[in-house]
Design a protein around this motif. Structure first.
Motif, PDB file in Angstrom:
ATOM      1  N   GLN A   1      18.793  12.167 -10.134  1.00  0.00           N
ATOM      2  CA  GLN A   1      18.130  10.877 -10.091  1.00  0.00           C
ATOM      3  C   GLN A   1      17.082  10.897  -8.980  1.00  0.00           C
ATOM      4  O   GLN A   1      17.408  11.235  -7.843  1.00  0.00           O
ATOM      5  N   VAL A   2      15.877  10.528  -9.320  1.00  0.00           N
ATOM      6  CA  VAL A   2      14.789  10.483  -8.359  1.00  0.00           C
ATOM      7  C   VAL A   2      14.750   9.101  -7.734  1.00  0.00           C
ATOM      8  O   VAL A   2      14.697   8.087  -8.441  1.00  0.00           O
ATOM      9  N   GLN A   3      14.768   9.071  -6.426  1.00  0.00           N
ATOM     10  CA  GLN A   3      14.660   7.821  -5.694  1.00  0.00           C
ATOM     11  C   GLN A   3      13.746   7.999  -4.498  1.00  0.00           C
ATOM     12  O   GLN A   3      13.813   9.009  -3.797  1.00  0.00           O
ATOM     13  N   LEU A   4      12.904   7.012  -4.276  1.00  0.00           N
ATOM     14  CA  LEU A   4      12.093   6.920  -3.079  1.00  0.00           C
ATOM     15  C   LEU A   4      12.445   5.600  -2.413  1.00  0.00           C
ATOM     16  O   LEU A   4      12.176   4.538  -2.963  1.00  0.00           O
ATOM     17  N   VAL A   5      13.046   5.681  -1.251  1.00  0.00           N
ATOM     18  CA  VAL A   5      13.505   4.498  -0.544  1.00  0.00           C
ATOM     19  C   VAL A   5      12.651   4.304   0.694  1.00  0.00           C
ATOM     20  O   VAL A   5      12.630   5.157   1.584  1.00  0.00           O
ATOM     21  N   GLU A   6      11.961   3.174   0.744  1.00  0.00           N
ATOM     22  CA  GLU A   6      11.053   2.879   1.827  1.00  0.00           C
ATOM     23  C   GLU A   6      11.714   1.984   2.865  1.00  0.00           C
ATOM     24  O   GLU A   6      12.568   1.164   2.543  1.00  0.00           O
ATOM     25  N   SER A   7      11.275   2.138   4.087  1.00  0.00           N
ATOM     26  CA  SER A   7      11.720   1.278   5.169  1.00  0.00           C
ATOM     27  C   SER A   7      10.620   1.203   6.216  1.00  0.00           C
ATOM     28  O   SER A   7       9.696   2.017   6.223  1.00  0.00           O
ATOM     29  N   GLY A   8      10.730   0.229   7.091  1.00  0.00           N
ATOM     30  CA  GLY A   8       9.802   0.108   8.198  1.00  0.00           C
ATOM     31  C   GLY A   8       8.757  -0.978   8.056  1.00  0.00           C
ATOM     32  O   GLY A   8       7.972  -1.201   8.979  1.00  0.00           O
ATOM     33  N   SER A  21       8.604   4.643   6.484  1.00  0.00           N
ATOM     34  CA  SER A  21       9.309   5.852   6.097  1.00  0.00           C
ATOM     35  C   SER A  21       9.625   5.800   4.612  1.00  0.00           C
ATOM     36  O   SER A  21       9.873   4.731   4.053  1.00  0.00           O
ATOM     37  N   CYS A  22       9.633   6.959   3.996  1.00  0.00           N
ATOM     38  CA  CYS A  22       9.968   7.088   2.585  1.00  0.00           C
ATOM     39  C   CYS A  22      10.918   8.263   2.440  1.00  0.00           C
ATOM     40  O   CYS A  22      10.509   9.420   2.590  1.00  0.00           O
ATOM     41  N   VAL A  23      12.176   7.960   2.190  1.00  0.00           N
ATOM     42  CA  VAL A  23      13.198   8.986   2.042  1.00  0.00           C
ATOM     43  C   VAL A  23      13.375   9.295   0.564  1.00  0.00           C
ATOM     44  O   VAL A  23      13.682   8.404  -0.227  1.00  0.00           O
ATOM     45  N   ALA A  24      13.171  10.542   0.205  1.00  0.00           N
ATOM     46  CA  ALA A  24      13.248  10.959  -1.185  1.00  0.00           C
ATOM     47  C   ALA A  24      14.593  11.597  -1.492  1.00  0.00           C
ATOM     48  O   ALA A  24      15.174  12.293  -0.658  1.00  0.00           O
ATOM     49  N   SER A  25      15.078  11.350  -2.682  1.00  0.00           N
ATOM     50  CA  SER A  25      16.245  12.039  -3.202  1.00  0.00           C
ATOM     51  C   SER A  25      15.968  12.434  -4.645  1.00  0.00           C
ATOM     52  O   SER A  25      15.213  11.765  -5.348  1.00  0.00           O
ATOM     53  N   ASN A  76      13.443  15.447   4.224  1.00  0.00           N
ATOM     54  CA  ASN A  76      12.942  15.057   2.911  1.00  0.00           C
ATOM     55  C   ASN A  76      12.319  13.660   2.966  1.00  0.00           C
ATOM     56  O   ASN A  76      12.557  12.817   2.094  1.00  0.00           O
ATOM     57  N   THR A  77      11.508  13.456   3.981  1.00  0.00           N
ATOM     58  CA  THR A  77      10.971  12.141   4.279  1.00  0.00           C
ATOM     59  C   THR A  77       9.478  12.226   4.539  1.00  0.00           C
ATOM     60  O   THR A  77       8.996  13.177   5.159  1.00  0.00           O
ATOM     61  N   VAL A  78       8.761  11.225   4.062  1.00  0.00           N
ATOM     62  CA  VAL A  78       7.337  11.078   4.315  1.00  0.00           C
ATOM     63  C   VAL A  78       7.134   9.819   5.141  1.00  0.00           C
ATOM     64  O   VAL A  78       7.814   8.806   4.930  1.00  0.00           O
ATOM     65  N   TYR A  79       6.201   9.888   6.074  1.00  0.00           N
ATOM     66  CA  TYR A  79       5.946   8.786   6.986  1.00  0.00           C
ATOM     67  C   TYR A  79       4.498   8.332   6.891  1.00  0.00           C
ATOM     68  O   TYR A  79       3.605   9.101   6.538  1.00  0.00           O
ATOM     69  N   LEU A  80       4.291   7.089   7.228  1.00  0.00           N
ATOM     70  CA  LEU A  80       2.948   6.570   7.415  1.00  0.00           C
ATOM     71  C   LEU A  80       2.920   5.838   8.749  1.00  0.00           C
ATOM     72  O   LEU A  80       3.531   4.781   8.891  1.00  0.00           O
ATOM     73  N   GLN A  81       2.236   6.424   9.707  1.00  0.00           N
ATOM     74  CA  GLN A  81       2.043   5.790  10.999  1.00  0.00           C
ATOM     75  C   GLN A  81       0.765   4.981  10.941  1.00  0.00           C
ATOM     76  O   GLN A  81      -0.299   5.520  10.639  1.00  0.00           O
ATOM     77  N   MET A  82       0.867   3.700  11.222  1.00  0.00           N
ATOM     78  CA  MET A  82      -0.257   2.787  11.127  1.00  0.00           C
ATOM     79  C   MET A  82      -0.567   2.238  12.512  1.00  0.00           C
ATOM     80  O   MET A  82       0.258   1.537  13.102  1.00  0.00           O
ATOM     81  N   ASN A  83      -1.740   2.555  13.006  1.00  0.00           N
ATOM     82  CA  ASN A  83      -2.182   2.091  14.310  1.00  0.00           C
ATOM     83  C   ASN A  83      -3.410   1.206  14.155  1.00  0.00           C
ATOM     84  O   ASN A  83      -4.067   1.200  13.117  1.00  0.00           O
ATOM     85  N   SER A  84      -3.716   0.477  15.212  1.00  0.00           N
ATOM     86  CA  SER A  84      -4.884  -0.404  15.226  1.00  0.00           C
ATOM     87  C   SER A  84      -4.918  -1.300  14.004  1.00  0.00           C
ATOM     88  O   SER A  84      -5.933  -1.422  13.313  1.00  0.00           O
ATOM     89  N   ALA A 106       6.829   9.138  -9.388  1.00  0.00           N
ATOM     90  CA  ALA A 106       7.912   8.274  -8.970  1.00  0.00           C
ATOM     91  C   ALA A 106       7.394   7.349  -7.879  1.00  0.00           C
ATOM     92  O   ALA A 106       6.528   7.738  -7.087  1.00  0.00           O
ATOM     93  N   TRP A 107       7.923   6.144  -7.850  1.00  0.00           N
ATOM     94  CA  TRP A 107       7.456   5.122  -6.917  1.00  0.00           C
ATOM     95  C   TRP A 107       8.603   4.538  -6.115  1.00  0.00           C
ATOM     96  O   TRP A 107       9.715   4.373  -6.621  1.00  0.00           O
ATOM     97  N   GLY A 108       8.324   4.218  -4.874  1.00  0.00           N
ATOM     98  CA  GLY A 108       9.249   3.466  -4.063  1.00  0.00           C
ATOM     99  C   GLY A 108       9.232   2.001  -4.441  1.00  0.00           C
ATOM    100  O   GLY A 108       8.420   1.550  -5.262  1.00  0.00           O
ATOM    101  N   GLN A 109      10.123   1.245  -3.827  1.00  0.00           N
ATOM    102  CA  GLN A 109      10.281  -0.157  -4.196  1.00  0.00           C
ATOM    103  C   GLN A 109       9.225  -1.065  -3.583  1.00  0.00           C
ATOM    104  O   GLN A 109       9.079  -2.215  -4.005  1.00  0.00           O
ATOM    105  N   GLY A 110       8.501  -0.570  -2.620  1.00  0.00           N
ATOM    106  CA  GLY A 110       7.490  -1.355  -1.939  1.00  0.00           C
ATOM    107  C   GLY A 110       7.999  -1.924  -0.635  1.00  0.00           C
ATOM    108  O   GLY A 110       9.146  -2.348  -0.533  1.00  0.00           O
ATOM    109  N   ALA A 111       7.139  -1.925   0.355  1.00  0.00           N
ATOM    110  CA  ALA A 111       7.450  -2.487   1.665  1.00  0.00           C
ATOM    111  C   ALA A 111       6.325  -3.430   2.069  1.00  0.00           C
ATOM    112  O   ALA A 111       5.158  -3.037   2.090  1.00  0.00           O
TER     113      ALA A 111
END
Length: 117
Positions: A1-8, A21-25, A76-84, A106-111
């Motif tokens: 099962q493909v899952q992308l779980v976002e947080s932050g 953060s986006c944790v993939a499984s 197994n995680t992708v990050y997006l650091q957002m500054n300014s 595959a898409w995450g649930q949205g943050a």
């Protein structure tokens, strides 16, 4: 099962910083093109940043120099650091995994990211 779980996601202040953060499984992030998209109300979903299997990054002009996409293969995680941050960054941010071999996504649930003073 493909899952992308976002947080932050959450509220942020102009000039401040947030990190997503986006944790993939079910898939390996280092075998997919990973991307962050965002969609503001009434707008289309646009690519913000992507990172290739080789680690090459690509950014929308609107975030270049402010946002950084990165990948931690061990986690197994992708990050997006957002500054300014600015109010124009307010949107729902979606993690995306694209299989170049199968040609499907595959898409995450949205943050929700809300930038206001």
């Amino acid at each position: 099962q493909v899952q992308l779980v976002e947080s932050g996601g959450g509220p942020g202040q102009p000039g401040g910083s947030l990190s997503l953060s986006c944790v993939a499984s079910g898939i390996r992030v280092d075998t997919h093109v990973m991307g962050w998209y965002r969609q503001a109300p009434g707008q289309q979903r646009d690519l913000v940043a992507s990172i290739s299997v080789r680690g090459t990054t690509n950014y929308a002009d609107s975030v270049k120099g402010r946002f950084t996409i990165s990948r931690d293969d061990a986690k197994n995680t992708v990050y997006l650091q957002m500054n300014s941050l600015s109010p124009e960054d307010t949107a729902v941010y979606y993690c995306n995994a694209h299989s170049q071999f199968f040609g499907r996504d595959a898409w995450g649930q949205g943050a929700q990211v809300t930038v206001s003073s």
